[in-house]
Design a protein around this motif. Structure first.
Motif, PDB file in Angstrom:
ATOM      1  N   PHE A  80       0.894  -1.214   0.047  1.00 41.20           N
ATOM      2  CA  PHE A  80      -0.150   0.106  -0.031  1.00 41.20           C
ATOM      3  C   PHE A  80       1.029   1.264  -0.001  1.00 41.20           C
ATOM      4  O   PHE A  80       1.916   1.417   0.767  1.00 41.20           O
ATOM      5  CB  PHE A  80      -0.801   0.035   1.141  1.00 41.20           C
ATOM      6  N   GLY A  82       0.534   5.129   0.453  1.00 39.93           N
ATOM      7  CA  GLY A  82      -0.570   6.229   0.780  1.00 39.93           C
ATOM      8  C   GLY A  82      -0.317   7.607   0.427  1.00 39.93           C
ATOM      9  O   GLY A  82      -1.158   8.501   0.305  1.00 39.93           O
ATOM     10  N   ARG A  84       0.244   8.203  -2.662  1.00 40.17           N
ATOM     11  CA  ARG A  84      -0.399   8.288  -4.122  1.00 40.17           C
ATOM     12  C   ARG A  84      -1.870   9.061  -4.098  1.00 40.17           C
ATOM     13  O   ARG A  84      -2.318   8.772  -2.908  1.00 40.17           O
ATOM     14  CB  ARG A  84      -0.447   7.112  -4.935  1.00 40.17           C
ATOM     15  N   GLY A  86      -5.483   9.093  -4.900  1.00 34.89           N
ATOM     16  CA  GLY A  86      -6.782   7.895  -5.002  1.00 34.89           C
ATOM     17  C   GLY A  86      -6.377   6.572  -4.809  1.00 34.89           C
ATOM     18  O   GLY A  86      -5.360   6.231  -4.919  1.00 34.89           O
ATOM     19  N   TRP A  87      -7.390   5.957  -4.373  1.00 31.25           N
ATOM     20  CA  TRP A  87      -7.379   4.691  -3.652  1.00 31.25           C
ATOM     21  C   TRP A  87      -6.912   3.633  -4.726  1.00 31.25           C
ATOM     22  O   TRP A  87      -6.130   2.675  -4.550  1.00 31.25           O
ATOM     23  CB  TRP A  87      -8.396   4.293  -3.378  1.00 31.25           C
ATOM     24  N   ALA A  88      -7.446   3.834  -5.874  1.00 27.68           N
ATOM     25  CA  ALA A  88      -6.951   3.009  -7.015  1.00 27.68           C
ATOM     26  C   ALA A  88      -5.376   2.760  -7.111  1.00 27.68           C
ATOM     27  O   ALA A  88      -4.750   1.809  -7.534  1.00 27.68           O
ATOM     28  CB  ALA A  88      -7.659   3.233  -8.459  1.00 27.68           C
ATOM     29  N   ASN A  89      -4.801   4.005  -6.989  1.00 28.63           N
ATOM     30  CA  ASN A  89      -3.374   4.075  -7.239  1.00 28.63           C
ATOM     31  C   ASN A  89      -2.694   3.645  -6.021  1.00 28.63           C
ATOM     32  O   ASN A  89      -1.424   3.099  -5.898  1.00 28.63           O
ATOM     33  CB  ASN A  89      -2.839   5.647  -7.271  1.00 28.63           C
ATOM     34  N   GLN A  90      -3.314   3.682  -4.776  1.00 29.54           N
ATOM     35  CA  GLN A  90      -2.631   3.523  -3.550  1.00 29.54           C
ATOM     36  C   GLN A  90      -2.697   1.784  -3.354  1.00 29.54           C
ATOM     37  O   GLN A  90      -1.478   1.435  -2.561  1.00 29.54           O
ATOM     38  CB  GLN A  90      -3.546   4.183  -2.165  1.00 29.54           C
ATOM     39  N   ILE A  91      -3.545   1.124  -3.786  1.00 26.68           N
ATOM     40  CA  ILE A  91      -3.745  -0.277  -3.489  1.00 26.68           C
ATOM     41  C   ILE A  91      -3.062  -0.934  -4.896  1.00 26.68           C
ATOM     42  O   ILE A  91      -3.019  -2.322  -4.872  1.00 26.68           O
ATOM     43  CB  ILE A  91      -5.275  -0.867  -3.718  1.00 26.68           C
ATOM     44  N   LYS A  92      -2.677  -0.175  -6.000  1.00 28.86           N
ATOM     45  CA  LYS A  92      -1.937  -0.814  -6.906  1.00 28.86           C
ATOM     46  C   LYS A  92      -0.681  -1.516  -6.765  1.00 28.86           C
ATOM     47  O   LYS A  92      -0.687  -2.692  -7.073  1.00 28.86           O
ATOM     48  CB  LYS A  92      -1.484   0.078  -7.844  1.00 28.86           C
TER      49      LYS A  92
END
Length: 407
Positions: A80, A82, A84, A86-92
């Motif tokens: 993870f 944090g 980045r 947006g959550w999509a980029n954070q969980i990438k």
């Protein structure tokens, strides 16, 4: 321990002496070795060490910053991030870890099945290459509607991997040829065969191409990604991970709840006793190697249809066939242990690139950590000696059959 020992103490001893604890401690020791290497190779630590006796606190702080920065980069690159937007980029990063872990888990399951049957399958590379070639050829040569096309490609890859593994199984069962030698040689056969086909027009070589590369898979054969399902982000995680989860559950059921799994384990423990008990050992060897090759074939299919869909070369296996041996060792040849081991190695690979980019930590350090993990997993007494763990309780095993009775 005597019968007078409290039950809580006996339970604690069983837990502390178990294989799972040894595996976790082995990983911890390997990470500790990696931390020491980070400190020794960090430029700021080396500079502060020049005046260590004058200001020792500077060296300690520099070492802490080096280790903390590397661990932070590893976590952000593998799980993870944090920082980045947006959550999509954070969980990438987590999706990248699962993507890299997918073929590792599938091939590791294949190695573990062979291990549990008393066999050592080092032919994962060859089985993956043959399966990848089959999946790719079906994907662009036989147009079909989606998702039938994808399923046929996966089944074709699994079947070809099983057949390639079955060659070693037949030689082992019929002639007694050692599976280690046979599978190593079959790796070379598969590599040069696929390399030849990739350079042959009309076989696996892409039309109009002068290099050893295949055509791209048709869209109907490509595994859907997480981005396709959610409609957002640029995730590479594909449906192969779902297939791997299903394969892990199936292998667990086969090994622990089926008669076939019992025969695998019986032959793996003592083939002579299993033979006397009426188990056809030669058939077990054949079926185990075919099942092992089929799981490696699933790994090859996930590479061609999920990760590399624009065409592949002879390096499509990416060393996964050999890394799978490490994953199986780390997981103690238990399906869900292999699953966890694959996730760990996927995280180390993904986070290793982030460490190299953010902290200039050499990616080779991750390979050192993996090697130390294998070393410690292969020597449980060493880990128990370091942490002063109790010896494991003797488990029930099939009795050794006297040589006079063996046929």
């Amino acid at each position: 321990m005597t019968q007078d020992t409290p039950r809580s103490h006996r339970i604690l001893r069983e837990i502390s002496g178990g294989n799972a604890v040894v595996s976790v401690l082995a990983i911890g020791l390997a990470l500790l070795v990696g931390s020491v290497l980070i400190v020794l190779t960090d430029p700021e630590v080396q500079a502060a060490s020049g005046y260590l006796f004058a200001r020792p606190a500077d060296a300690v702080l520099a070492a802490g910053d080096a280790i903390g920065g590397a661990c932070s980069a590893l976590f952000q690159g593998a799980v993870f991030n944090g920082t980045r937007v947006g959550w999509a980029n954070q969980i990438k990063p987590l999706t990248e870890t699962l993507t890299l872990a997918t073929p590792l888990i599938a091939a590791g399951l294949g190695v573990s099945v062979a291990f549990r049957s008393g066999l050592f399958n080092i032919g994962g590379r060859g089985q993956m290459l043959v399966a990848a070639a089959a999946a790719g050829w079906i994907s662009w040569s036989f147009p079909m509607p989606y998702p039938l096309h994808m399923l046929v490609c996966v089944l074709g890859a699994v079947a070809c991997g099983a057949l390639w593994g079955g060659v070693a199984g037949v030689l082992k069962a019929r002639t007694g040829a050692h599976e280690v030698i046979v599978t190593i040689m079959l790796n070379y056969v598969a590599f040069y065969l696929v390399s030849f086909l990739l350079r042959t027009p009309g076989a696996l070589q892409a039309p109009g191409s002068n290099g050893p590369k295949s055509p791209a898979a048709l869209d109907t054969a490509v595994m859907p990604t997480l981005s396709d399902l959610l409609g957002i982000g640029s995730f590479r995680l594909h449906a192969g991970f779902v297939l791997v989860v299903a394969a892990t559950s199936l292998v667990w059921w086969v090994l622990n709840r089926s008669g076939l799994g019992f025969r695998f384990r019986a032959v793996g423990e003592n083939p002579d006793a299993a033979r006397v008990a009426g188990i056809e050992v030669r058939r077990v060897y054949l079926v185990a190697m075919m099942m092992s090759g089929g799981l490696a074939g699933l790994a090859g299919a996930s590479q061609v249809l999920g990760t590399t869909t624009t065409g592949f070369g002879s390096g499509i296996d990416a060393g996964i066939g050999f890394d799978a041996i490490t994953v199986a060792l780390l997981g103690r040849s238990r399906p869900w242990g292999v699953f966890a081991g694959g996730l760990l190695f996927g995280a180390l690979k993904t986070g290793g690139y982030a460490m190299q980019a953010a902290q200039t930590v050499p990616i080779d350090l991750i390979l050192v950590v993996q090697a130390v993990i294998v070393l410690l997993i292969a020597a449980p007494p060493l880990v128990r000696a370091v942490f002063r763990l109790p010896a494991p309780a003797a488990g029930a095993r099939l009795p050794r059959t006297p040589k006079a009775v063996t046929r």
